[in-house]
Motif scaffolding. Structure first.
Motif, PDB file in Angstrom:
ATOM      1  N   LEU A 175      26.407   7.891  40.626  1.00 47.76           N
ATOM      2  CA  LEU A 175      26.149   7.708  42.051  1.00 47.76           C
ATOM      3  C   LEU A 175      25.885   9.046  42.738  1.00 47.76           C
ATOM      4  O   LEU A 175      25.019   9.152  43.616  1.00 47.76           O
ATOM      5  CB  LEU A 175      27.333   6.996  42.714  1.00 47.76           C
ATOM      6  CG  LEU A 175      27.510   5.511  42.382  1.00 47.76           C
ATOM      7  CD1 LEU A 175      28.849   5.011  42.912  1.00 47.76           C
ATOM      8  CD2 LEU A 175      26.371   4.686  42.957  1.00 47.76           C
ATOM      9  N   GLN A 176      26.628  10.076  42.351  1.00 47.64           N
ATOM     10  CA  GLN A 176      26.444  11.389  42.971  1.00 47.64           C
ATOM     11  C   GLN A 176      25.118  12.020  42.584  1.00 47.64           C
ATOM     12  O   GLN A 176      24.515  12.750  43.384  1.00 47.64           O
ATOM     13  CB  GLN A 176      27.594  12.320  42.572  1.00 47.64           C
ATOM     14  CG  GLN A 176      28.916  11.999  43.245  1.00 47.64           C
ATOM     15  CD  GLN A 176      30.021  12.966  42.863  1.00 47.64           C
ATOM     16  OE1 GLN A 176      29.943  13.638  41.835  1.00 47.64           O
ATOM     17  NE2 GLN A 176      31.049  13.038  43.676  1.00 47.64           N
ATOM     18  N   ASN A 177      24.642  11.748  41.375  1.00 50.01           N
ATOM     19  CA  ASN A 177      23.428  12.394  40.886  1.00 50.01           C
ATOM     20  C   ASN A 177      22.143  11.743  41.370  1.00 50.01           C
ATOM     21  O   ASN A 177      21.102  12.401  41.439  1.00 50.01           O
ATOM     22  CB  ASN A 177      23.426  12.423  39.350  1.00 50.01           C
ATOM     23  CG  ASN A 177      23.828  13.780  38.806  1.00 50.01           C
ATOM     24  OD1 ASN A 177      23.723  14.788  39.486  1.00 50.01           O
ATOM     25  ND2 ASN A 177      24.284  13.811  37.573  1.00 50.01           N
ATOM     26  N   GLN A 178      22.186  10.451  41.695  1.00 45.26           N
ATOM     27  CA  GLN A 178      20.944   9.809  42.111  1.00 45.26           C
ATOM     28  C   GLN A 178      20.560  10.263  43.513  1.00 45.26           C
ATOM     29  O   GLN A 178      21.391  10.379  44.401  1.00 45.26           O
ATOM     30  CB  GLN A 178      21.057   8.292  42.020  1.00 45.26           C
ATOM     31  CG  GLN A 178      22.074   7.647  42.938  1.00 45.26           C
ATOM     32  CD  GLN A 178      22.081   6.135  42.794  1.00 45.26           C
ATOM     33  OE1 GLN A 178      21.420   5.555  41.945  1.00 45.26           O
ATOM     34  NE2 GLN A 178      22.834   5.462  43.652  1.00 45.26           N
ATOM     35  N   GLN A 179      19.269  10.542  43.680  1.00 41.36           N
ATOM     36  CA  GLN A 179      18.751  11.044  44.938  1.00 41.36           C
ATOM     37  C   GLN A 179      17.795  10.028  45.555  1.00 41.36           C
ATOM     38  O   GLN A 179      17.390   9.056  44.917  1.00 41.36           O
ATOM     39  CB  GLN A 179      18.038  12.384  44.722  1.00 41.36           C
ATOM     40  CG  GLN A 179      18.933  13.453  44.131  1.00 41.36           C
ATOM     41  CD  GLN A 179      18.211  14.756  43.887  1.00 41.36           C
ATOM     42  OE1 GLN A 179      17.210  15.068  44.525  1.00 41.36           O
ATOM     43  NE2 GLN A 179      18.716  15.543  42.954  1.00 41.36           N
ATOM     44  N   ASN A 180      17.433  10.262  46.809  1.00 40.42           N
ATOM     45  CA  ASN A 180      16.511   9.364  47.500  1.00 40.42           C
ATOM     46  C   ASN A 180      15.202   9.263  46.727  1.00 40.42           C
ATOM     47  O   ASN A 180      14.659  10.259  46.271  1.00 40.42           O
ATOM     48  CB  ASN A 180      16.234   9.868  48.911  1.00 40.42           C
ATOM     49  CG  ASN A 180      17.474   9.806  49.793  1.00 40.42           C
ATOM     50  OD1 ASN A 180      18.424   9.107  49.478  1.00 40.42           O
ATOM     51  ND2 ASN A 180      17.450  10.525  50.904  1.00 40.42           N
ATOM     52  N   GLY A 181      14.696   8.038  46.563  1.00 40.69           N
ATOM     53  CA  GLY A 181      13.463   7.826  45.827  1.00 40.69           C
ATOM     54  C   GLY A 181      13.670   7.495  44.369  1.00 40.69           C
ATOM     55  O   GLY A 181      12.737   7.091  43.685  1.00 40.69           O
ATOM     56  N   SER A 182      14.902   7.678  43.872  1.00 41.21           N
ATOM     57  CA  SER A 182      15.166   7.378  42.465  1.00 41.21           C
ATOM     58  C   SER A 182      16.516   6.671  42.308  1.00 41.21           C
ATOM     59  O   SER A 182      17.226   6.869  41.337  1.00 41.21           O
ATOM     60  CB  SER A 182      15.161   8.659  41.630  1.00 41.21           C
ATOM     61  OG  SER A 182      16.156   9.556  42.097  1.00 41.21           O
ATOM     62  N   ARG A 183      16.860   5.855  43.292  1.00 41.74           N
ATOM     63  CA  ARG A 183      18.156   5.182  43.281  1.00 41.74           C
ATOM     64  C   ARG A 183      18.115   3.952  42.391  1.00 41.74           C
ATOM     65  O   ARG A 183      17.265   3.077  42.547  1.00 41.74           O
ATOM     66  CB  ARG A 183      18.566   4.780  44.695  1.00 41.74           C
ATOM     67  CG  ARG A 183      18.832   5.963  45.620  1.00 41.74           C
ATOM     68  CD  ARG A 183      19.357   5.482  46.958  1.00 41.74           C
ATOM     69  NE  ARG A 183      20.628   4.778  46.797  1.00 41.74           N
ATOM     70  CZ  ARG A 183      21.215   4.124  47.804  1.00 41.74           C
ATOM     71  NH1 ARG A 183      20.648   4.065  48.988  1.00 41.74           N
ATOM     72  NH2 ARG A 183      22.372   3.507  47.601  1.00 41.74           N
ATOM     73  N   LEU A 184      19.052   3.883  41.469  1.00 47.80           N
ATOM     74  CA  LEU A 184      19.195   2.727  40.580  1.00 47.80           C
ATOM     75  C   LEU A 184      20.398   1.876  40.949  1.00 47.80           C
ATOM     76  O   LEU A 184      20.426   0.679  40.680  1.00 47.80           O
ATOM     77  CB  LEU A 184      19.345   3.188  39.130  1.00 47.80           C
ATOM     78  CG  LEU A 184      18.133   3.829  38.454  1.00 47.80           C
ATOM     79  CD1 LEU A 184      18.522   4.339  37.079  1.00 47.80           C
ATOM     80  CD2 LEU A 184      16.989   2.847  38.348  1.00 47.80           C
ATOM     81  N   TYR A 185      21.402   2.510  41.547  1.00 49.44           N
ATOM     82  CA  TYR A 185      22.670   1.829  41.796  1.00 49.44           C
ATOM     83  C   TYR A 185      22.987   1.820  43.293  1.00 49.44           C
ATOM     84  O   TYR A 185      22.752   2.806  44.000  1.00 49.44           O
ATOM     85  CB  TYR A 185      23.807   2.519  41.041  1.00 49.44           C
ATOM     86  CG  TYR A 185      23.462   2.880  39.610  1.00 49.44           C
ATOM     87  CD1 TYR A 185      23.266   1.887  38.655  1.00 49.44           C
ATOM     88  CD2 TYR A 185      23.323   4.204  39.211  1.00 49.44           C
ATOM     89  CE1 TYR A 185      22.948   2.199  37.337  1.00 49.44           C
ATOM     90  CE2 TYR A 185      23.006   4.534  37.901  1.00 49.44           C
ATOM     91  CZ  TYR A 185      22.819   3.529  36.971  1.00 49.44           C
ATOM     92  OH  TYR A 185      22.498   3.859  35.673  1.00 49.44           O
ATOM     93  N   THR A 186      23.535   0.707  43.755  1.00 49.03           N
ATOM     94  CA  THR A 186      23.880   0.586  45.169  1.00 49.03           C
ATOM     95  C   THR A 186      25.364   0.792  45.427  1.00 49.03           C
ATOM     96  O   THR A 186      25.765   1.064  46.554  1.00 49.03           O
ATOM     97  CB  THR A 186      23.468  -0.797  45.699  1.00 49.03           C
ATOM     98  OG1 THR A 186      24.143  -1.814  44.918  1.00 49.03           O
ATOM     99  CG2 THR A 186      21.962  -0.992  45.594  1.00 49.03           C
ATOM    100  N   SER A 187      26.175   0.654  44.376  1.00 50.89           N
ATOM    101  CA  SER A 187      27.620   0.782  44.532  1.00 50.89           C
ATOM    102  C   SER A 187      28.261   1.000  43.169  1.00 50.89           C
ATOM    103  O   SER A 187      27.583   0.956  42.134  1.00 50.89           O
ATOM    104  CB  SER A 187      28.210  -0.480  45.174  1.00 50.89           C
ATOM    105  OG  SER A 187      28.034  -1.599  44.312  1.00 50.89           O
TER     106      SER A 187
END
Length: 314
Positions: free
Chosen positions: A36-48
């Motif tokens: 969750l910490q590593n995903q950035q805007n435009g490449s989000r795979l997880y919502t929670s």
């Protein structure tokens, strides 16, 4: 920690046992935190957190939630042992004739403990983060092939800790394993400054009488409360550390040259809320870790093991 005097070997065993039990119980949540910490805007795979764990199980199987656990289980014993034993060491030498420490001295003891532990924490987290985040990168390659440019120190689908270690040592020497050392210090020193005095004072509230020990459940609750509070307080620095230590990322994701550059880019591209990514996951990880640690100390597991060893040798 408890006020009773414990030998150094027993402290090391207590820290190791507590770390092994705690990591085994909460590692999947820690994996979700990293992703969750590593995903950035435009490449989000997880919502929670729950979404991350469900998708991880579906794509990588149950044991996918334990990617990197071997590194933690190997190094958490010296890491937790150093942290807890160092705090006791500094508290002992900062006390005056056995009197209760002032808040400032408690904070100084915590500062010393946090500084000592990064010797093990930094390489442990460096390797763990690569292994934990490998599944996220692999999922991006499948779902967003345009979003990921292969990179990182090891061009394999599922790198092992030994592969990563050899490659980092070959390319950058020992400094490769200590990437993000400054950010780790900025996280762990304030964490210990908050955690140890807060635990000691919460634990004192539950003591039986003036000199009596607190019941084990009070130590557990105090450890959980102090751990979760300190974890959330330093979460912004944990986000920075995780980003700096990640070696493989998507082409649409920012790269960082240092702590200041990371702060600036996160604020510009994701906003202040990004510094709280994974905060509740981190609280859920740290609270039981340190609650268990205090119970292990209370029960005297280290002393019990040491008392049993001579009998085995007779």
């Amino acid at each position: 920690m408890a006020d009773k005097q414990i030998s150094l070997p027993a402290k090391l065993i207590n820290g190791g046992v507590a770390g092994l039990i705690g990591v085994t119980c909460v590692f999947p949540i820690d994996l979700a935190k990293t992703r969750l910490q590593n995903q950035q805007n435009g490449s989000r795979l997880y919502t929670s957190m729950s979404d991350c764990l469900i998708k991880t199980i579906r794509s990588e199987g149950y044991f996918g939630m334990y990617r990197g656990a071997a590194v933690n289980l190997t190094l958490v014993t010296p890491e937790k042992a150093i942290k807890l034993a160092a705090n006791d060491f500094f508290r002992f030498h900062l006390s005056k004739d056995g009197q209760k420490l002032t808040l400032l001295r408690e904070m100084l003891a915590g500062c010393g403990a946090g500084t000592c532990q990064v010797i093990v924490t930094t390489p442990m987290e460096m390797l763990k983060i690569q292994l934990q985040d490998a599944g996220r990168i692999a999922a991006q390659r499948k779902l967003m092939p345009q979003a990921v440019t292969p990179g990182g120190p090891v061009e394999v689908k599922s790198p092992t800790a030994m592969q990563l270690t050899r490659q980092l040592l070959k390319e950058k020497g020992i400094a490769g394993l200590y990437k993000g050392l400054g950010a780790t210090l900025l996280r762990d020193v304030p964490f210990s400054i908050i955690y140890f005095p807060l635990f000691a004072n919460l634990n004192d509230l539950g003591k039986r009488g003036v000199d009596g020990p607190a019941p084990f459940y009070v130590s557990f609750i105090s450890g959980c409360m102090a751990g979760s509070t300190a974890a959330v307080a330093v979460n912004p620095v944990d986000v920075i550390k995780t980003r700096l230590q990640s070696l493989t990322r998507g082409s649409q994701e920012d790269t960082y040259s240092g702590v200041t550059d990371c702060i600036r880019k996160i604020l510009r591209n994701e906003g202040p809320a990004a510094f709280l990514k994974g905060a509740y996951c981190r609280a859920l990880v740290i609270a039981p870790l340190f609650g268990i640690a205090q119970v292990v100390y209370f029960l005297g597991v280290g002393e019990l093991i040491l008392s049993y060893l001579p009998k085995r040798n007779n």
